[in-house]
Design an enzyme around this catalytic site. Structure first.
Site, PDB file in Angstrom:
ATOM      1  N   SER A  34      -6.354   7.306   3.141  1.00 63.29           N
ATOM      2  CA  SER A  34      -5.400   8.130   3.887  1.00 63.29           C
ATOM      3  C   SER A  34      -5.498   7.992   5.397  1.00 63.29           C
ATOM      4  O   SER A  34      -4.869   8.768   6.124  1.00 63.29           O
ATOM      5  CB  SER A  34      -5.518   9.609   3.492  1.00 63.29           C
ATOM      6  OG  SER A  34      -5.329   9.764   2.099  1.00 63.29           O
ATOM      7  N   GLY A  81      -8.703   1.560   1.479  1.00 57.91           N
ATOM      8  CA  GLY A  81      -8.617   2.620   0.484  1.00 57.91           C
ATOM      9  C   GLY A  81      -7.190   3.065   0.188  1.00 57.91           C
ATOM     10  O   GLY A  81      -6.234   2.646   0.860  1.00 57.91           O
ATOM     11  N   HIS A  82      -7.057   3.959  -0.767  1.00 61.32           N
ATOM     12  CA  HIS A  82      -5.721   4.411  -1.161  1.00 61.32           C
ATOM     13  C   HIS A  82      -5.058   5.217  -0.038  1.00 61.32           C
ATOM     14  O   HIS A  82      -5.713   5.920   0.704  1.00 61.32           O
ATOM     15  CB  HIS A  82      -5.742   5.183  -2.476  1.00 61.32           C
ATOM     16  CG  HIS A  82      -6.651   6.362  -2.544  1.00 61.32           C
ATOM     17  ND1 HIS A  82      -6.910   6.994  -3.725  1.00 61.32           N
ATOM     18  CD2 HIS A  82      -7.364   7.021  -1.604  1.00 61.32           C
ATOM     19  CE1 HIS A  82      -7.734   7.995  -3.489  1.00 61.32           C
ATOM     20  NE2 HIS A  82      -8.025   8.033  -2.232  1.00 61.32           N
ATOM     21  N   ASN A  83      -3.752   5.050   0.065  1.00 62.79           N
ATOM     22  CA  ASN A  83      -2.911   5.787   1.024  1.00 62.79           C
ATOM     23  C   ASN A  83      -3.078   5.328   2.473  1.00 62.79           C
ATOM     24  O   ASN A  83      -2.479   5.919   3.375  1.00 62.79           O
ATOM     25  CB  ASN A  83      -3.161   7.305   0.979  1.00 62.79           C
ATOM     26  CG  ASN A  83      -3.165   7.880  -0.419  1.00 62.79           C
ATOM     27  OD1 ASN A  83      -2.679   7.248  -1.344  1.00 62.79           O
ATOM     28  ND2 ASN A  83      -3.704   9.064  -0.572  1.00 62.79           N
ATOM     29  N   GLN A  97      -3.716   7.550 -10.213  1.00 64.82           N
ATOM     30  CA  GLN A  97      -3.328   6.946  -8.947  1.00 64.82           C
ATOM     31  C   GLN A  97      -1.898   6.445  -9.111  1.00 64.82           C
ATOM     32  O   GLN A  97      -1.658   5.440  -9.764  1.00 64.82           O
ATOM     33  CB  GLN A  97      -4.296   5.816  -8.598  1.00 64.82           C
ATOM     34  CG  GLN A  97      -5.753   6.285  -8.490  1.00 64.82           C
ATOM     35  CD  GLN A  97      -6.007   7.138  -7.268  1.00 64.82           C
ATOM     36  OE1 GLN A  97      -5.832   6.696  -6.145  1.00 64.82           O
ATOM     37  NE2 GLN A  97      -6.399   8.397  -7.488  1.00 64.82           N
TER      38      GLN A  97
END
Lengths: 340, 340, 340
Positions: free
Chosen positions: C270, C250-252, C209
């Site tokens: 995302s 969450g990521h992004n 990550q």
């Protein structure tokens, strides 16, 4: 390029090396000796960087990408923009994972006992281990070699942690036996009392929680997730389980191998999962159920009965996925119909 | 047998002693002088151990159990396997709780001020108290006798904690008055700012949160649960409430006595619960509602209106339970019907 | 009156001063020179205190209130009880916020480096800053002036924090660039690994990550909330976002400016939010979606598709709000109908 304040990049690698690392086949505009310096997302990647296309939502970004190399599925070979080398793999995301790991290998463990860590003299700690500032390690804890105990983490008395595990900042861990190569993200709570008490007219009577948490090898546990220890039986997390953030796992729960539990799922006490069960975000599973191997529980599902191996369920109360989708569509049609 | 790395067993006890502790009546193959050494789950228990049957899902395990003694409801007396002594109780789980507490009494508090704890000189701490490594206790905090302040916990300025309370590792507690015999599991956040701000075209304007959190006696609060302090009024948790992990309690919420709040429930600001309300896992309750005493909210319920005392509701938006079950069944039937 | 163990009140202020602070117009029984000493809820306020009426549920409390001054909307001017001065404002809650901030201004930052804090010699810390006991600050971290780093917080290597930010107790912050005037409540986890791995028959392969978390100015992040760093792109939280407790991001994920995210919401990887999106408690949003500016997501909504700017959706799967309400009403009617 990853921010050098936080990440250190290895490489560069030639296209030939990357193909080998990825387990992928070169295609398109190929120079096997060309060197690549980093990985990057499609919309940021430069000519000397490697990207990947896995989700069709990003196909437009792929067409516009300046990436020098892109890892793609076989169906994409004809669709690449001019000048882009391809690495073709059946599972592009997995191939990308290998390449990204090559560019960003896990940091080696620099041995350290921070002066402000509190380590009980009866704890046994392997070498090398890194014990960060403010960490607290209780009596008779046993920590294998190659572990990191993050800043201000608290490892209770008698806890066992296998080799190569990384315990994040602020984790608390008690009454637990942890396998090898386990990663626990910051703030996870593992091994505290389960929610066990007997209700009655004079109030609630607490039931001593006498089990443990047994965590297999290569498990990952997300930030601020809570896993209660068993009430008598143990709570068990099988090898290779991936558990996201803010998940609640009640006492006596068993997860088989390789289960994937997305964020904010709640699993009530004494429910058993087989192997490779996937639970979508915010799903809730009541207690004392059996969820068969390979079952899939949709996000926000409310599972109130056993689920057969391989079955996919959704909705609340959860029903077979096709039925839930049909019911949702039907309700929508009825609600959109003009009244009378 | 509980893992001796984590638990220390008392006893043994004779069957006569166990009957008295449990408030139960011996039946079956009885030797009042036989001695028992521990409690254990049905499927692990040995001849010298005590188990219990409370949930019918474990009836098969009961039939196969090697437990020397089993605590059961009256209806089970005739069904026990040969050679098993019985202790018959109207509420077997409650009787088991008493027996388990006898085998595993709460540890006494060994007085300690860990050298790495930070205790403000103006804090007042009763005796005996155990202040674990890395704990931080602010100015003018008052901690009664018999308390444990866990490793790396943070007790804010002026916080009051009653006698015999146990504050877990990593708990943060501010702007709060805590009763006696309270247990707070690791990572709970109590007393921080509520989510109070005024929205507007120039952005959000924060509203000072000027209340406290008032926690009654014998309350248990789960791991990583969050309880905001009041905005002006207080947030109040009544005596004997049992609150599970990852629960969110907004500012100005009042819980009456003996409420049971299962994991991942969210209660929005200014909602008031009567006494002995039960909220199932992941239920959500919007703000400014009144939930009557003895009401029951099903798991994942979305409660958007007041609930009468004793009422049971389910679904989202929540409706009377019978109606929700009927609607779910009806939708299922329609979805399974072959398209015409 | 706020508990003096926890709060210090400024003032008193005259009615004329309060009107100016609030941006409100006096009405009713008015003495512009009368002095007021504090704010208080309607049902606790005394003659020398200021209260407000914003939610019609509290109209009865307003009628019975002893408050000397009440901030109200224009429609309430005729309805005040005798002897109550009014301050009339189009947005009473916002006007109250200003008054409450005047009585309870944010504490100034008393510079301190607690002896038990661990500060890497290569960290750069502005003046004044308050570093509380047990806080850990990694190498090359940069902390602007006027910041508070709470007790036992952990600030990772290279993290940047803008001026005037307040990081609560037990927060962990890594791989992050934080703006000015940001408040992070206790126990938030920011910047740890996202849930990124490639599944396959040999097990899960972790995907490095490589992004960061970028937090704008004047953001507030709730207790025990988790924000994963980007996988390659960054995770971005826009200026002025208000994020409640136990939220998962969450990521992004990108949040635009001024989004309001209520407790226990989960936003999958995302997904991008425009500006001023509001998400109700426990809503879940799947990954890779676009939620337009000004959209509103009802509590517990299960959002599985893009949402247009300004659209309001509810239910799971989420549909336009009017449709969801109609469907819920329709299902209720059918379920209550006597079986034929």
């Amino acid at each position: 390029m990853a921010d050098s304040r936080f990440f250190t990049v290895a490489g560069p690698f030639t296209l030939a090396e990357l193909a080998k690392i990825a387990g992928a086949t070169p295609a398109g505009t190929v120079d096997l000796d060309a060197r690549y310096t980093d990985v990057a997302p499609l919309d940021h990647a430069a000519r000397d960087q490697v990207s990947f296309l896995d989700n069709r939502k990003y196909f437009t970004a792929f067409l516009a990408s300046q990436a020098g190399v892109c890892i793609v599925a076989p169906a994409m070979v004809d669709k690449a923009p001019a000048g882009m080398a391809l690495l073709v793999a059946a599972d592009p995301y997995r191939a990308y994972a290998r390449v990204a790991q090559a560019f960003y290998p896990a940091a080696t463990v620099e041995p350290w006992r921070a002066p402000t860590a509190w380590i009980d003299p009866d704890a046994r700690i392997g070498e090398p281990c890194r014990i960060e500032p403010g960490a607290v390690i209780g009596a008779r804890a046993e920590i294998g070699p190659g572990c990191v105990i993050g800043a201000n983490a608290v490892i209770g008395e008698g806890v066992v942690i296998g080799a190569g595990s990384r315990i994040g900042a602020h984790v608390s861990l008690s009454h637990a036996l942890v396998g090898r190569g386990v990663t626990i993200q910051p703030g996870a709570r593992i091994g505290q009392d389960g929610f066990g008490f007997a209700m009655g007219p004079e109030g609630c009577l607490k039931v001593p929680q006498l089990g443990r948490v047994i965590i297999g090898d290569a498990v990952e546990i997300g930030a601020n997730t809570t896993i209660a220890r068993g009430a008598g039986p143990d709570t068990v997390i099988g090898d290779g389980c991936m558990i996201d953030n803010l998940v609640q796992i009640g006492h006596n729960v068993h997860l088989g191998r390789g289960c994937v539990i997305v964020a904010q799922v709640g699993i009530s006490g004494s429910t058993h999962f087989g192997d490779f069960v996937a639970a979508g975000g915010q799903a809730g599973i009541t207690g004392h159920l059996h969820i068969g191997s390979g079952a899939r529980l949709a996000a926000q599902a409310g599972v109130m009965r056993d689920v057969a191996p391989g079955e996919t369920v959704g909705g609340a109360p959860a029903v077979p996925m096709a039925e839930w989708l049909r019911a949702s569509a039907m309700i929508g049609r009825m609600a959109r119909r003009k009244p009378g």
